[in-house]
Motif scaffolding. Structure first.
Motif, PDB file in Angstrom:
ATOM      1  N   PRO A 106      18.922  39.670   0.915  1.00 14.03           N
ATOM      2  CA  PRO A 106      17.700  39.808   0.120  1.00 14.03           C
ATOM      3  C   PRO A 106      17.609  41.166  -0.569  1.00 14.03           C
ATOM      4  CG  PRO A 106      17.213  38.913   2.292  1.00 14.03           C
ATOM      5  CD  PRO A 106      18.636  39.362   2.326  1.00 14.03           C
ATOM      6  N   GLN A 107      18.127  42.203   0.103  1.00 11.03           N
ATOM      7  CA  GLN A 107      18.077  43.541  -0.471  1.00 11.03           C
ATOM      8  C   GLN A 107      18.960  43.644  -1.711  1.00 11.03           C
ATOM      9  OE1 GLN A 107      16.014  45.960   0.321  1.00 11.03           O
ATOM     10  NE2 GLN A 107      16.850  47.285  -1.287  1.00 11.03           N
ATOM     11  N   ALA A 112      16.492  42.040  -9.473  1.00 12.09           N
ATOM     12  CA  ALA A 112      15.038  42.272  -9.538  1.00 12.09           C
ATOM     13  C   ALA A 112      14.251  41.040  -9.107  1.00 12.09           C
ATOM     14  CB  ALA A 112      14.624  42.705 -10.945  1.00 12.09           C
ATOM     15  N   LEU A 113      14.785  40.312  -8.134  1.00 10.72           N
ATOM     16  CA  LEU A 113      14.140  39.108  -7.618  1.00 10.72           C
ATOM     17  C   LEU A 113      13.766  39.295  -6.150  1.00 10.72           C
ATOM     18  CD1 LEU A 113      16.548  36.373  -9.060  1.00 10.72           C
ATOM     19  CD2 LEU A 113      14.285  37.003  -9.945  1.00 10.72           C
ATOM     20  N   SER A 114      12.688  38.648  -5.742  1.00 10.92           N
ATOM     21  CA  SER A 114      12.286  38.639  -4.332  1.00 10.92           C
ATOM     22  C   SER A 114      12.506  37.243  -3.767  1.00 10.92           C
ATOM     23  CB  SER A 114      10.810  39.019  -4.194  1.00 10.92           C
ATOM     24  OG  SER A 114      10.583  40.331  -4.654  1.00 10.92           O
ATOM     25  N   CYS A 115      13.076  37.183  -2.575  1.00 10.34           N
ATOM     26  CA  CYS A 115      13.245  35.901  -1.886  1.00 10.34           C
ATOM     27  C   CYS A 115      12.121  35.769  -0.864  1.00 10.34           C
ATOM     28  CB  CYS A 115      14.597  35.827  -1.190  1.00 10.34           C
ATOM     29  SG  CYS A 115      14.908  34.233  -0.403  1.00 10.34           S
ATOM     30  N   ILE A 131      12.501  34.651   5.221  1.00 11.56           N
ATOM     31  CA  ILE A 131      13.792  35.299   5.042  1.00 11.56           C
ATOM     32  C   ILE A 131      13.832  36.568   5.880  1.00 11.56           C
ATOM     33  CG2 ILE A 131      13.151  36.705   3.049  1.00 11.56           C
ATOM     34  CD1 ILE A 131      16.436  34.730   3.408  1.00 11.56           C
ATOM     35  N   GLU A 132      14.935  36.790   6.530  1.00 11.84           N
ATOM     36  CA  GLU A 132      15.072  37.969   7.397  1.00 11.84           C
ATOM     37  C   GLU A 132      15.762  39.103   6.641  1.00 11.84           C
ATOM     38  OE1 GLU A 132      13.774  37.966  10.317  1.00 11.84           O
ATOM     39  OE2 GLU A 132      13.343  35.831  10.565  1.00 11.84           O
ATOM     40  N   ASP A 133      15.598  40.322   7.146  1.00 11.90           N
ATOM     41  CA  ASP A 133      16.327  41.448   6.582  1.00 11.90           C
ATOM     42  C   ASP A 133      17.804  41.326   6.932  1.00 11.90           C
ATOM     43  OD1 ASP A 133      13.999  42.533   5.549  1.00 11.90           O
ATOM     44  OD2 ASP A 133      13.584  43.700   7.368  1.00 11.90           O
ATOM     45  N   GLY A 134      18.636  41.970   6.131  1.00  9.90           N
ATOM     46  CA  GLY A 134      20.070  41.920   6.397  1.00  9.90           C
ATOM     47  C   GLY A 134      20.707  40.672   5.826  1.00  9.90           C
ATOM     48  N   GLU A 135      21.993  40.511   6.084  1.00 10.01           N
ATOM     49  CA  GLU A 135      22.714  39.366   5.537  1.00 10.01           C
ATOM     50  C   GLU A 135      22.336  38.074   6.249  1.00 10.01           C
ATOM     51  OE1 GLU A 135      26.884  39.742   5.152  1.00 10.01           O
ATOM     52  OE2 GLU A 135      26.758  41.221   3.530  1.00 10.01           O
ATOM     53  N   GLN A 136      22.207  37.006   5.461  1.00 15.60           N
ATOM     54  CA  GLN A 136      21.824  35.702   5.997  1.00 15.60           C
ATOM     55  C   GLN A 136      22.967  34.714   5.797  1.00 15.60           C
ATOM     56  OE1 GLN A 136      18.536  35.544   7.264  1.00 15.60           O
ATOM     57  NE2 GLN A 136      18.705  37.727   6.820  1.00 15.60           N
ATOM     58  N   ASN A 137      23.139  33.831   6.770  1.00 18.25           N
ATOM     59  CA  ASN A 137      24.094  32.744   6.628  1.00 18.25           C
ATOM     60  C   ASN A 137      23.349  31.528   6.079  1.00 18.25           C
ATOM     61  OD1 ASN A 137      26.357  34.145   7.700  1.00 18.25           O
ATOM     62  ND2 ASN A 137      25.592  33.790   9.773  1.00 18.25           N
ATOM     63  N   LEU A 138      23.717  31.086   4.908  1.00 16.36           N
ATOM     64  CA  LEU A 138      23.037  29.969   4.259  1.00 16.36           C
ATOM     65  C   LEU A 138      23.958  28.774   4.134  1.00 16.36           C
ATOM     66  CD1 LEU A 138      21.293  31.918   1.342  1.00 16.36           C
ATOM     67  CD2 LEU A 138      20.306  31.252   3.545  1.00 16.36           C
ATOM     68  N   GLY A 139      23.376  27.576   4.242  1.00 22.34           N
ATOM     69  CA  GLY A 139      24.135  26.353   4.071  1.00 22.34           C
ATOM     70  C   GLY A 139      24.065  25.873   2.637  1.00 22.34           C
ATOM     71  N   GLU A 140      24.980  25.026   2.245  1.00 26.01           N
ATOM     72  CA  GLU A 140      25.025  24.544   0.856  1.00 26.01           C
ATOM     73  C   GLU A 140      23.843  23.645   0.518  1.00 26.01           C
ATOM     74  OE1 GLU A 140      28.136  20.844   1.732  1.00 26.01           O
ATOM     75  OE2 GLU A 140      28.743  22.563   0.516  1.00 26.01           O
TER      76      GLU A 140
END
Length: 222
Positions: free
Chosen positions: A168-169, A176-179, A191-200
């Protein structure tokens, strides 16, 4: 606390009017459906609170509806612009303040606004604009335009994030987008801080400029 139940009159039971009446009923409101055609009234009478055959272009008929018992009026008269305008004038004269009218075109919209209708909708034009945005951005599933070019959009996760982390950062810094969250299995997760594991199959809820949303959907890393 339970939400208060609104009382709404829907005048004109074509495709648009029926959709409005059914959805208001689904949400718990009390709906009175009105149309000049008996067939239209009969087709929805069992689905809403009440329905009657009446011509809202006739002031006598409008007075007999008993509008003082209702919170809002939706006028969805089909292709007869004259009837729509007369009905709108009658509803205003009857003292209704929360009035919504479906317009056929810009001319119709202008006339309605001139006679004092504050809430005028152009459903076909709006649907056309909505569809154009979805066609323009293939990854966009839905959106809400808040003002100018600022959107709240639901975006399918770009394939590049199904195999590596989403940040997200970095999204904020580069695009310039917010999730605001992630939609997964018909549920919304923060959404959590840091890297996220997302599925397709996940979808992102993004807030920002339309062009930046498109740039993110088409772009490289974030």
């Amino acid at each position: 606390m339970a939400q208060s139940r609104r009382n709404v009159v829907v005048i004109g039971l074509g495709t648009f009017g029926m959709a409005v009446a059914r959805e208001l009923t689904r949400m718990g409101d009390r709906v009175l459906g009105v149309d000049v055609k008996e067939a239209e009234v009969a087709s929805i009478a069992d689905e809403i609170d009440s329905a009657l055959v009446a011509d809202a272009a006739d002031m006598k008929a409008v007075r007999e509806i008993g509008l003082e018992a209702y919170d809002a009026v939706v006028i969805s008269i089909g292709e007869n612009m004259q009837s729509s305008i007369l009905a709108s004038m009658n509803i205003l004269e009857a003292g209704c303040t929360d009035v919504w009218v479906k317009a056929q075109n810009d001319t119709h919209k202008t006339i309605l606004e001139r006679i004092g209708i504050q809430n005028v909708v152009l459903p076909e034009a709006n649907e056309g604009l909505h569809l154009a945005q979805l066609v323009h951005n293939p990854r966009m599933r839905n959106y809400l335009c808040l003002w100018d070019e600022v959107f709240l959009a639901e975006i399918r996760v770009p394939s590049r994030f199904s195999t590596r982390g989403f940040s997200p950062q970095r999204l904020k810094e580069k695009y310039a987008l917010s999730c605001l969250g992630v939609i997964r299995d018909k549920q919304v997760f923060p959404i959590e801080d840091g890297e996220q594991n997302l599925g397709e199959d996940d979808r992102l809820i993004l807030f920002g400029n339309r062009a930046d949303i498109r740039r993110f959907a088409d772009g490289s890393d974030a």
